[in-house]
Write an enzyme that holds these catalytic residues in place. Structure first.
Site, PDB file in Angstrom:
ATOM      1  N   ARG A  21       3.560  -6.623   9.286  1.00  0.00           N
ATOM      2  CA  ARG A  21       2.822  -5.594  10.031  1.00  0.00           C
ATOM      3  C   ARG A  21       3.360  -5.433  11.448  1.00  0.00           C
ATOM      4  O   ARG A  21       3.349  -4.332  12.001  1.00  0.00           O
ATOM      5  CB  ARG A  21       1.332  -5.952  10.034  1.00  0.00           C
ATOM      6  CG  ARG A  21       0.679  -5.747   8.653  1.00  0.00           C
ATOM      7  CD  ARG A  21      -0.684  -6.399   8.570  1.00  0.00           C
ATOM      8  NE  ARG A  21      -1.417  -6.034   7.359  1.00  0.00           N
ATOM      9  CZ  ARG A  21      -2.552  -6.616   6.992  1.00  0.00           C
ATOM     10  NH1 ARG A  21      -3.080  -7.591   7.719  1.00  0.00           N
ATOM     11  NH2 ARG A  21      -3.165  -6.219   5.893  1.00  0.00           N
TER      12      ARG A  21
ATOM     13  N   LYS B 219       0.832  -1.207   0.000  1.00  0.00           N
ATOM     14  CA  LYS B 219       0.000   0.000   0.000  1.00  0.00           C
ATOM     15  C   LYS B 219       0.870   1.263   0.000  1.00  0.00           C
ATOM     16  O   LYS B 219       2.091   1.178   0.248  1.00  0.00           O
ATOM     17  CB  LYS B 219      -0.922  -0.050   1.218  1.00  0.00           C
ATOM     18  CG  LYS B 219      -1.958  -1.190   1.183  1.00  0.00           C
ATOM     19  CD  LYS B 219      -2.718  -1.279   2.514  1.00  0.00           C
ATOM     20  CE  LYS B 219      -3.814  -2.341   2.480  1.00  0.00           C
ATOM     21  NZ  LYS B 219      -4.478  -2.485   3.809  1.00  0.00           N
TER      22      LYS B 219
ATOM     23  N   ASN C   3      -1.568  -0.357   7.472  1.00  0.00           N
ATOM     24  CA  ASN C   3      -0.910  -1.627   7.811  1.00  0.00           C
ATOM     25  C   ASN C   3      -0.078  -2.169   6.646  1.00  0.00           C
ATOM     26  O   ASN C   3       0.133  -3.365   6.519  1.00  0.00           O
ATOM     27  CB  ASN C   3      -1.938  -2.646   8.302  1.00  0.00           C
ATOM     28  CG  ASN C   3      -3.080  -2.840   7.316  1.00  0.00           C
ATOM     29  OD1 ASN C   3      -3.019  -2.341   6.201  1.00  0.00           O
ATOM     30  ND2 ASN C   3      -4.102  -3.576   7.715  1.00  0.00           N
TER      31      ASN C   3
ATOM     32  N   HIS D 176      -1.801  -5.246   1.495  1.00  0.00           N
ATOM     33  CA  HIS D 176      -2.998  -6.064   1.309  1.00  0.00           C
ATOM     34  C   HIS D 176      -2.537  -7.441   0.867  1.00  0.00           C
ATOM     35  O   HIS D 176      -1.634  -7.563   0.033  1.00  0.00           O
ATOM     36  CB  HIS D 176      -3.909  -5.471   0.231  1.00  0.00           C
ATOM     37  CG  HIS D 176      -4.946  -6.451  -0.233  1.00  0.00           C
ATOM     38  ND1 HIS D 176      -6.104  -6.659   0.472  1.00  0.00           N
ATOM     39  CD2 HIS D 176      -4.963  -7.320  -1.277  1.00  0.00           C
ATOM     40  CE1 HIS D 176      -6.801  -7.623  -0.130  1.00  0.00           C
ATOM     41  NE2 HIS D 176      -6.133  -8.032  -1.201  1.00  0.00           N
TER      42      HIS D 176
END
Ligand code: GDP
Ligand code: MG
Length: 192
Positions: free
Chosen positions: A136, A9, A156, A159
């Site tokens: 994470r 992300k 976080n 994906h």
């Protein structure tokens, strides 16, 4: 053999973590079969997080409610509603903003149990609960409460398709068949 989708992300790309995060999957033996950098538009974002996936949206709402309960906070007071569907839709809106807020790095990884293995390396959805050693857990600390208060999605970093059906739905959204490579990795022989 399974294939699964990962999307690093915008926070991962902006923080310069792309190589480090991708390397963790390669190190575990997962085969990189497709990859690209892309600025996600609203059309792709909406397909990736579809409004008609009601079960997923409701679950997202329920998870948000559980997070509030655990923190002994009142969801209705802070979010204006405690209806799981409405909360889920709210989070979905923030996810559309998050995934399209900057460039992302998308890839397809292949291997035995790839979906589950990638989820394991990724770690728990809530960074403050993700184990050390997971992506994470090692690189983020965000929580549901911090994110909801700021009216944004939990940052976080990554994906990863949640299950085989999700992977089969998501991969063709991001890659055409021609973009997915077939080859043998050198270590495959050693594992036979
Ligand atoms: P994942 O499969 O582990 O990414 O988790 P989900 O599919 O349940 O949720 C999708 C994404 O929504 C997560 O990766 C987070 O970025 C975001 N998210 C999940 N739960 C919450 C929440 O309670 N609040 C907020 N603000 N964002 C959330
Ligand atoms: Mg998910």
């Amino acid at each position: 053999m399974e294939q699964t989708l990962i999307v690093l992300k915008p926070d991962a790309v902006l923080r310069g973590l792309t190589g480090e995060l991708l390397g963790r999957f390669e190190r575990a033996g997962l085969k990189l079969v497709a990859a690209k950098m892309i600025q996600v538009d609203q059309e792709l974002a909406k397909k990736h997080y579809p409004a008609d996936r009601e079960e997923w949206i409701k679950l997202l709402g329920h998870k948000t409610l559980d997070n509030y309960k655990e923190l002994k906070k009142d969801a209705k007071k802070e979010m204006g509603t405690d209806d799981p569907m409405k909360l889920g839709q709210m989070v979905r809106g923030w996810l559309l903003d998050y995934i399209s807020s900057g460039p992302v790095f998308a890839a397809v990884l292949e291997g035995p149990h790839a979906v589950e293995l990638v989820r394991k390396i990724t770690g728990h959805t809530l960074p403050f609960k993700a184990e050390p050693g997971t992506i994470r857990g090692d690189f983020s600390f965000d929580s549901s409460h911090l994110a909801n208060t700021a009216k944004r999605a939990i940052k976080n970093l990554i994906h990863a398709s949640g299950n085989i059906e999700e992977a089969q739905y998501e991969i063709p959204l991001w890659f055409s068949e021609e973009e997915i490579c077939k080859y043998e990795r050198a270590n495959e022989k050693a594992m036979k």
